[in-house]
Design a protein around this motif. Structure first.
Motif, PDB file in Angstrom:
ATOM      1  N   GLY A  79       0.810  -1.231   0.000  1.00 42.92           N
ATOM      2  CA  GLY A  79       0.000   0.000   0.000  1.00 42.92           C
ATOM      3  C   GLY A  79       0.836   1.270   0.000  1.00 42.92           C
ATOM      4  N   ILE A  80       1.978   1.211  -0.706  1.00 40.85           N
ATOM      5  CA  ILE A  80       2.868   2.384  -0.793  1.00 40.85           C
ATOM      6  C   ILE A  80       2.582   3.108  -2.109  1.00 40.85           C
ATOM      7  N   ALA A  81       2.328   4.412  -2.022  1.00 40.66           N
ATOM      8  CA  ALA A  81       2.024   5.168  -3.247  1.00 40.66           C
ATOM      9  C   ALA A  81       3.313   5.425  -4.031  1.00 40.66           C
ATOM     10  N   ILE A  82       3.238   5.279  -5.350  1.00 42.45           N
ATOM     11  CA  ILE A  82       4.325   5.764  -6.213  1.00 42.45           C
ATOM     12  C   ILE A  82       3.990   7.237  -6.459  1.00 42.45           C
ATOM     13  N   GLU A  83       4.770   8.113  -5.833  1.00 40.13           N
ATOM     14  CA  GLU A  83       4.431   9.547  -5.844  1.00 40.13           C
ATOM     15  C   GLU A  83       4.715  10.181  -7.202  1.00 40.13           C
ATOM     16  N   GLN A  84       5.788   9.717  -7.851  1.00 41.49           N
ATOM     17  CA  GLN A  84       6.155  10.276  -9.155  1.00 41.49           C
ATOM     18  C   GLN A  84       6.740   9.175 -10.025  1.00 41.49           C
ATOM     19  N   ARG A  85       6.584   9.349 -11.327  1.00 44.17           N
ATOM     20  CA  ARG A  85       7.178   8.425 -12.290  1.00 44.17           C
ATOM     21  C   ARG A  85       7.919   9.249 -13.323  1.00 44.17           C
ATOM     22  N   GLY A  86       9.129   8.842 -13.673  1.00 44.51           N
ATOM     23  CA  GLY A  86       9.886   9.530 -14.723  1.00 44.51           C
ATOM     24  C   GLY A  86      10.867  10.535 -14.159  1.00 44.51           C
ATOM     25  N   LEU A  87      11.849  10.862 -15.008  1.00 46.30           N
ATOM     26  CA  LEU A  87      12.931  11.779 -14.633  1.00 46.30           C
ATOM     27  C   LEU A  87      13.180  12.752 -15.780  1.00 46.30           C
ATOM     28  N   TYR A  88      13.390  14.014 -15.424  1.00 40.89           N
ATOM     29  CA  TYR A  88      13.760  15.053 -16.392  1.00 40.89           C
ATOM     30  C   TYR A  88      15.134  15.594 -16.000  1.00 40.89           C
TER      31      TYR A  88
END
Ligand SMILES: Cc1cc2nc3c(=O)[nH]c(=O)nc-3n(C[C@H](O)[C@H](O)[C@H](O)COP(=O)(O)OP(=O)(O)OC[C@H]3O[C@@H](n4cnc5c(N)ncnc54)[C@H](O)[C@@H]3O)c2cc1C
Length: 363
Positions: A79-88
């Motif tokens: 139940g851990i949220a993936i807060e962000q996906r991807g890198l710039y």
């Protein structure tokens, strides 16, 4: 009667928890010992940035990719949220753009794209190009680590507030008495003077201290984590490319103070909009208790160049991790059926699950 387990783990940071996860998944009985009432070390002080892009080419990059994939499974189950996906990664210097273009043509650049600055409107003016990677993900470590520990506590015996004072084949001495285990894995993080201090010293391990900031919600949402030119000479996946030499020369002249303090930029965003921003790198065995405002300002300088005027700072903290010039991680065998596992670079959250698989393969 002394209690007995298939696997005992020392250390409740991400490296210890990843080993516990791996053992539980394999159907083993597991005990984990953490000396503090909860994890308070590097594993909850970090960005929660699970970085694949930019890790050292070859084996370490593969370990990070494997770990990222396991994190997605862990996140779903615990139940851990993936807060962000991807890198710039923004490049404001021609030399940085050359590094990004070279990176793109390696196998590490698969599925990455070079964007025009106009495609990344959250960046400040003055950028030349931006590399986007879809692989990197971010969790909020302060809540993710307790959630992972909670998931494990339903399937294993987790002992918090218990120190392990001695380890030998099949046996642990702890502050609550002796425990037996067929396999023992010691994951002490940056504790250089505790268990197997002689082995840790032989691996040339010391400490690196970092300064970190949390800024208020800037009023915009970042579509992913953000890094910049300075990161391209720190992360070995870029820094080892021949094109990075010209960038190093330029940054040594134009950003000498940043480099002297090991400052580069990582910016990630939390669910409430606030930003975690860092960091600096100072190497010494006894981390400085006092953080430096001048170093924080260097970090904020780089933020300004990449994302514009920084919003107010709401938190400041420092953290330390184990580091070594000789290897990025170690799986040592101090006695039969015992492994000492230390990530000796600042990438434990990004590699722990892959390393845990290697540890079990090594028995
Ligand atoms: C500020 C900062 C930012 C970072 N950012 C990132 C990032 O975004 N992404 C990334 O991949 N990595 C990052 N890192 C690196 C990463 O956090 C570390 O590599 C990782 O957390 C190390 O995990 P660990 O479990 O080995 O150590 P720790 O988190 O230090 O845990 C070790 C634990 O072992 C316990 N322990 C030690 N000895 C004993 C004993 N004898 N008995 C009982 N308990 C014991 C300690 O109390 C401690 O809780 C960052 C590090 C810092 C400091």
């Amino acid at each position: 009667m002394t209690k007995s387990y298939d696997v005992a783990i020392v250390g409740g940071g991400i490296v210890g928890l990843a080993h516990a996860w791996s053992a539980v998944k394999a159907g083993q009985t597991v005990a984990l010992f953490e000396r503090h009432a909860r994890a308070t070390g590097a594993s909850i002080r970090n960005f929660g940035f699970i970085t694949v892009t930019g890790q050292q080419r070859g084996d370490f990059h593969a370990l990070a990719m494997r770990t990222r994939n396991i994190w997605l499974e862990v996140a779903e189950q615990a139940g851990i949220a993936i807060e962000q996906r991807g890198l710039y990664i923004s490049a404001r210097y021609a030399e940085s753009e050359d590094v990004l273009r070279a990176f793109l043509y390696t196998e590490m650049g698969e599925d990455c794209r070079l964007l025009r600055p106009a495609d990344a409107p959250f960046l400040a003016k003055g950028q030349r190009a931006v590399l986007h990677s879809p692989y990197d993900i971010r969790v909020e470590s302060r809540t993710a680590i307790p959630k992972l520990s909670g998931w494990l506590a339903e399937r294993a015996d987790l002992f918090y507030g218990v120190s392990v004072t001695g380890v030998d084949s099949g046996r642990l001495e702890t502050s609550m008495g002796d425990i037996r285990a067929e396999r023992i894995i010691v994951c002490p993080g940056d504790d250089l003077s505790g268990l197997f201090a002689d082995r840790i010293k032989a691996h040339n391990v010391s400490r690196c201290q970092l300064q970190m900031l949390r800024l208020t919600d800037p009023g915009f949402r970042l579509p992913g984590a953000v890094m910049s030119d300075l990161s391209l000479i720190r992360y070995l996946g870029y820094a080892d490319l021949p094109e990075a030499e010209a960038l190093k020369t330029r940054l040594q002249t134009e950003h000498a103070e940043h480099l002297a303090n090991g400052v580069h930029l990582i910016v990630v965003q939390s669910a409430d909009g606030s930003l975690v921003v860092g960091d600096s790198h100072h190497y010494h065995d006894a981390p400085e208790p006092f953080t430096s405002e001048a170093v924080d300002q260097l970090i904020l300088d780089e933020y300004r160049a990449v994302l514009g005027a920084p919003p107010p700072v709401i938190e400041r903290w420092s953290g330390a991790y184990a580091t070594s010039p000789d290897q990025l991680f170690l799986i040592d065998r101090p006695v039969p059926d015992v492994r000492l596992v230390v990530v000796t670079c600042g990438a434990g959250a990004s590699t722990a699950f892959g390393i845990a698989e290697r540890t079990f393969q090594s028995f």
